[in-house]
Design a protein around this motif. Sequence first.
Motif, PDB file in Angstrom:
ATOM      1  N   ALA A  40       2.473  -9.741   5.986  1.00  0.00           N
ATOM      2  CA  ALA A  40       3.563 -10.709   6.090  1.00  0.00           C
ATOM      3  C   ALA A  40       2.979 -12.119   6.015  1.00  0.00           C
ATOM      4  CB  ALA A  40       4.310 -10.516   7.414  1.00  0.00           C
ATOM      5  N   GLU A  96       7.769 -14.642  -8.449  1.00  0.00           N
ATOM      6  CA  GLU A  96       7.803 -13.305  -7.844  1.00  0.00           C
ATOM      7  C   GLU A  96       7.210 -13.310  -6.432  1.00  0.00           C
ATOM      8  OE1 GLU A  96       9.280 -10.723  -8.723  1.00  0.00           O
ATOM      9  OE2 GLU A  96       9.426 -10.585 -10.903  1.00  0.00           O
ATOM     10  N   CYS A  97       7.702 -12.380  -5.605  1.00  0.00           N
ATOM     11  CA  CYS A  97       7.325 -12.295  -4.195  1.00  0.00           C
ATOM     12  C   CYS A  97       6.149 -11.343  -3.969  1.00  0.00           C
ATOM     13  CB  CYS A  97       8.529 -11.836  -3.377  1.00  0.00           C
ATOM     14  SG  CYS A  97       9.164 -10.235  -3.939  1.00  0.00           S
ATOM     15  N   GLU A 122      -5.998 -11.578  -2.467  1.00  0.00           N
ATOM     16  CA  GLU A 122      -5.058 -11.900  -1.395  1.00  0.00           C
ATOM     17  C   GLU A 122      -3.657 -11.951  -1.989  1.00  0.00           C
ATOM     18  OE1 GLU A 122      -5.978 -15.249   1.162  1.00  0.00           O
ATOM     19  OE2 GLU A 122      -4.037 -15.104   2.155  1.00  0.00           O
ATOM     20  N   VAL A 124       0.623 -12.069  -2.158  1.00  0.00           N
ATOM     21  CA  VAL A 124       1.661 -12.933  -1.594  1.00  0.00           C
ATOM     22  C   VAL A 124       2.086 -12.343  -0.238  1.00  0.00           C
ATOM     23  CG1 VAL A 124       3.976 -13.885  -1.952  1.00  0.00           C
ATOM     24  CG2 VAL A 124       2.461 -13.516  -3.911  1.00  0.00           C
ATOM     25  N   GLY A 125       2.295 -13.197   0.754  1.00  0.00           N
ATOM     26  CA  GLY A 125       2.728 -12.723   2.068  1.00  0.00           C
ATOM     27  C   GLY A 125       4.118 -12.135   2.004  1.00  0.00           C
ATOM     28  N   ASN A 126       4.223 -10.804   2.211  1.00  0.00           N
ATOM     29  CA  ASN A 126       5.504 -10.104   2.052  1.00  0.00           C
ATOM     30  C   ASN A 126       5.291  -8.662   2.476  1.00  0.00           C
ATOM     31  OD1 ASN A 126       7.794  -8.754   1.105  1.00  0.00           O
ATOM     32  ND2 ASN A 126       7.822  -9.806  -0.863  1.00  0.00           N
ATOM     33  N   LEU A 127       6.205  -8.105   3.271  1.00  0.00           N
ATOM     34  CA  LEU A 127       6.051  -6.726   3.746  1.00  0.00           C
ATOM     35  C   LEU A 127       6.865  -5.713   2.941  1.00  0.00           C
ATOM     36  CD1 LEU A 127       5.830  -6.776   7.650  1.00  0.00           C
ATOM     37  CD2 LEU A 127       4.034  -6.741   5.935  1.00  0.00           C
ATOM     38  N   VAL A 128       7.449  -6.137   1.820  1.00  0.00           N
ATOM     39  CA  VAL A 128       8.248  -5.177   1.059  1.00  0.00           C
ATOM     40  C   VAL A 128       7.608  -4.896  -0.312  1.00  0.00           C
ATOM     41  CG1 VAL A 128      10.563  -4.589   0.205  1.00  0.00           C
ATOM     42  CG2 VAL A 128      10.333  -5.987   2.256  1.00  0.00           C
ATOM     43  N   CYS A 129       7.741  -5.818  -1.247  1.00  0.00           N
ATOM     44  CA  CYS A 129       7.433  -5.516  -2.651  1.00  0.00           C
ATOM     45  C   CYS A 129       5.954  -5.312  -2.985  1.00  0.00           C
ATOM     46  CB  CYS A 129       8.042  -6.584  -3.543  1.00  0.00           C
ATOM     47  SG  CYS A 129       9.847  -6.660  -3.348  1.00  0.00           S
ATOM     48  N   GLU A 132       4.705  -1.790  -3.668  1.00  0.00           N
ATOM     49  CA  GLU A 132       5.146  -0.992  -4.824  1.00  0.00           C
ATOM     50  C   GLU A 132       4.295  -1.206  -6.063  1.00  0.00           C
ATOM     51  OE1 GLU A 132       9.392  -0.939  -5.562  1.00  0.00           O
ATOM     52  OE2 GLU A 132       9.725  -1.907  -3.626  1.00  0.00           O
ATOM     53  N   TYR A 156       9.011  -1.464   8.096  1.00  0.00           N
ATOM     54  CA  TYR A 156       8.455  -1.617   6.745  1.00  0.00           C
ATOM     55  C   TYR A 156       7.492  -0.459   6.462  1.00  0.00           C
ATOM     56  CZ  TYR A 156      10.405  -6.264   7.459  1.00  0.00           C
ATOM     57  OH  TYR A 156      11.252  -7.295   7.731  1.00  0.00           O
ATOM     58  N   PRO A 157       8.002   0.787   6.510  1.00  0.00           N
ATOM     59  CA  PRO A 157       7.103   1.954   6.443  1.00  0.00           C
ATOM     60  C   PRO A 157       6.342   2.067   5.127  1.00  0.00           C
ATOM     61  CG  PRO A 157       9.421   2.622   6.316  1.00  0.00           C
ATOM     62  CD  PRO A 157       9.407   1.177   6.698  1.00  0.00           C
TER      63      PRO A 157
ATOM     64  N   PRO B  41       8.901 -11.581   8.388  1.00  0.00           N
ATOM     65  CA  PRO B  41       8.969 -10.475   9.354  1.00  0.00           C
ATOM     66  C   PRO B  41       8.330 -10.893  10.681  1.00  0.00           C
ATOM     67  CG  PRO B  41       8.123  -9.697   7.236  1.00  0.00           C
ATOM     68  CD  PRO B  41       8.158 -11.203   7.162  1.00  0.00           C
ATOM     69  N   VAL B  68      15.478  -3.101   5.192  1.00  0.00           N
ATOM     70  CA  VAL B  68      15.185  -2.168   4.100  1.00  0.00           C
ATOM     71  C   VAL B  68      15.624  -0.769   4.514  1.00  0.00           C
ATOM     72  CG1 VAL B  68      13.381  -1.147   2.663  1.00  0.00           C
ATOM     73  CG2 VAL B  68      13.256  -3.569   3.267  1.00  0.00           C
ATOM     74  N   GLU B  69      15.226  -0.355   5.714  1.00  0.00           N
ATOM     75  CA  GLU B  69      15.716   0.914   6.229  1.00  0.00           C
ATOM     76  C   GLU B  69      15.724   0.875   7.753  1.00  0.00           C
ATOM     77  OE1 GLU B  69      12.654   4.313   6.062  1.00  0.00           O
ATOM     78  OE2 GLU B  69      12.181   3.157   4.280  1.00  0.00           O
ATOM     79  N   CYS B  97      14.126  -6.549  -1.200  1.00  0.00           N
ATOM     80  CA  CYS B  97      13.440  -7.309  -0.154  1.00  0.00           C
ATOM     81  C   CYS B  97      14.296  -8.459   0.370  1.00  0.00           C
ATOM     82  CB  CYS B  97      12.128  -7.838  -0.710  1.00  0.00           C
ATOM     83  SG  CYS B  97      12.372  -8.869  -2.178  1.00  0.00           S
ATOM     84  N   GLY B 125      13.404  -9.627   6.567  1.00  0.00           N
ATOM     85  CA  GLY B 125      12.285 -10.530   6.831  1.00  0.00           C
ATOM     86  C   GLY B 125      11.464 -10.760   5.575  1.00  0.00           C
ATOM     87  N   ASN B 126      11.492 -12.003   5.047  1.00  0.00           N
ATOM     88  CA  ASN B 126      10.845 -12.302   3.777  1.00  0.00           C
ATOM     89  C   ASN B 126      10.972 -13.802   3.548  1.00  0.00           C
ATOM     90  OD1 ASN B 126      10.145 -12.637   1.050  1.00  0.00           O
ATOM     91  ND2 ASN B 126      11.260 -10.840   0.354  1.00  0.00           N
ATOM     92  N   VAL B 128      10.391 -15.323   0.559  1.00  0.00           N
ATOM     93  CA  VAL B 128      10.527 -15.674  -0.848  1.00  0.00           C
ATOM     94  C   VAL B 128      11.968 -15.451  -1.328  1.00  0.00           C
ATOM     95  CG1 VAL B 128       9.607 -15.386  -3.176  1.00  0.00           C
ATOM     96  CG2 VAL B 128       8.091 -15.096  -1.211  1.00  0.00           C
ATOM     97  N   CYS B 129      12.346 -14.223  -1.555  1.00  0.00           N
ATOM     98  CA  CYS B 129      13.580 -13.932  -2.292  1.00  0.00           C
ATOM     99  C   CYS B 129      14.893 -14.245  -1.554  1.00  0.00           C
ATOM    100  CB  CYS B 129      13.564 -12.486  -2.751  1.00  0.00           C
ATOM    101  SG  CYS B 129      12.159 -12.152  -3.852  1.00  0.00           S
ATOM    102  N   TYR B 156       5.867 -21.887   1.119  1.00  0.00           N
ATOM    103  CA  TYR B 156       7.162 -21.271   0.774  1.00  0.00           C
ATOM    104  C   TYR B 156       8.249 -22.336   0.760  1.00  0.00           C
ATOM    105  CZ  TYR B 156       4.425 -17.127   1.861  1.00  0.00           C
ATOM    106  OH  TYR B 156       3.439 -16.166   1.877  1.00  0.00           O
TER     107      TYR B 156
END
Lengths: 228, 228
Positions: A40, A96-97, A122, A124-129, A132, A156-157, B41, B68-69, B97, B125-126, B128-129, B156
């Motif tokens: 994050a 993009e994030c 390093e 981007v600080g982000n717990l989702v994308c 992937e 954020y599993p 987050p 997200v879930e 996200c 929690g993010n 960026v987007c 950001y």
Amino acid sequence: MHRTKVRIVEDALDANNTIASANRADFDRAGVKVVNFMSAPGAGKTTLLERVVTDLPGVRVGVLEGDVEGSMDADRLAGLHIPVTQLNTGAGFGGECHLDANMVRSAIPALPLDEIDLLLVENVGNLVCPAEFRVGEDARIMVSSVAEGEDKPLKYPLMFRACELVIVNKVDLLGHVDFDMDHFLHHLDAVHPGVEHMLVSARTGEGVDELRAWFAALPERAHAGAAV
Amino acid sequence: MHRTKVRIVEDALDANNTIASANRADFDRAGVKVVNFMSAPGAGKTTLLERVVTDLPGVRVGVLEGDVEGSMDADRLAGLHIPVTQLNTGAGFGGECHLDANMVRSAIPALPLDEIDLLLVENVGNLVCPAEFRVGEDARIMVSSVAEGEDKPLKYPLMFRACELVIVNKVDLLGHVDFDMDHFLHHLDAVHPGVEHMLVSARTGEGVDELRAWFAALPERAHAGAAV
């Protein structure tokens, strides 16, 4: 509509993995191990890198610094006299994030691969994308700060599954925040059973030796297939 | 390729704004003010909401909880005996996200608009987007924790511009982290000159009265056009 949307996402992830494999082949040819650092915003990735890159005997380290815009972290790390390359997602990549394989591919010509043994990316600080998108790395490290709370693995599993090492950072704050380490580790085990973890304070240096040892052992790990 | 990509993004944002306007019209008809809560987050949005929703005299509060879930935060808030609606981006929305106007639109039938005066939307929690997607809100609040570091407005900037109020949370940690408030406020002023800000600790309750007063004055603010 939803079927179409999902199909597009799957195609994009397939394309990403193809490019990630090409990146990985380039890194392998150059004999460079690559680690993707994710967290994050404000979890302490840059401070942790500052601690590590200055004291890995015999390992020549480079950094690829991912940010939406600006170069604050790159400037901090460049002050340590290691090669740092800035990759901005805001310039040509729509803000993009996360980093993806194509962005990293575009940066490869600017990386001094002949002069380094280990490239730390390093993200981007982000717990989702970021979870992937593989970028061609040997291993992924997820950094989670105790200030963020003990519930993060459950919320954020995917991110906590998409890594080979979880660093619990800012343990110097444990007396000052509502964070139960047993609960956090229980949640972590629920989403990623058996994943390796370390308790660290990038600020005080506590636990950083263990992380340095992990980096020193990275070539054998990657060779043994322990890292992906 | 890049031209095409940017065009698609612009079209998507146009479509989002159209749906956001439809949401806003529905909220206005019901006489419900809507605030979009955004942060990284673990910045403390849920704890802050817990502090606020229980003590806004004469204001009937509802929460739309974006994740997200899972429903951990919604479960926490439902314990305070207010109506809470969970919106998961993982179910039918590809694990996005951020919240967008279409997701919020899909939740409107489940919202008890006749029974509330104020809807607090807790975004994913993010940093960026979420800044790019209006959801039909009257105002946006950005929460930034001192544990995340004083550099966040510069890293950001879009997020810190896309709000009418910045809450600097976890000020109880100020003695324990490397965070210079003057530097942070200087950076904030550089990216969003004159934006209102509050220094708060959701944990101790420090500064929360000021936030409650802000909510109490929200109808007049929105009426006067101070909020967008």
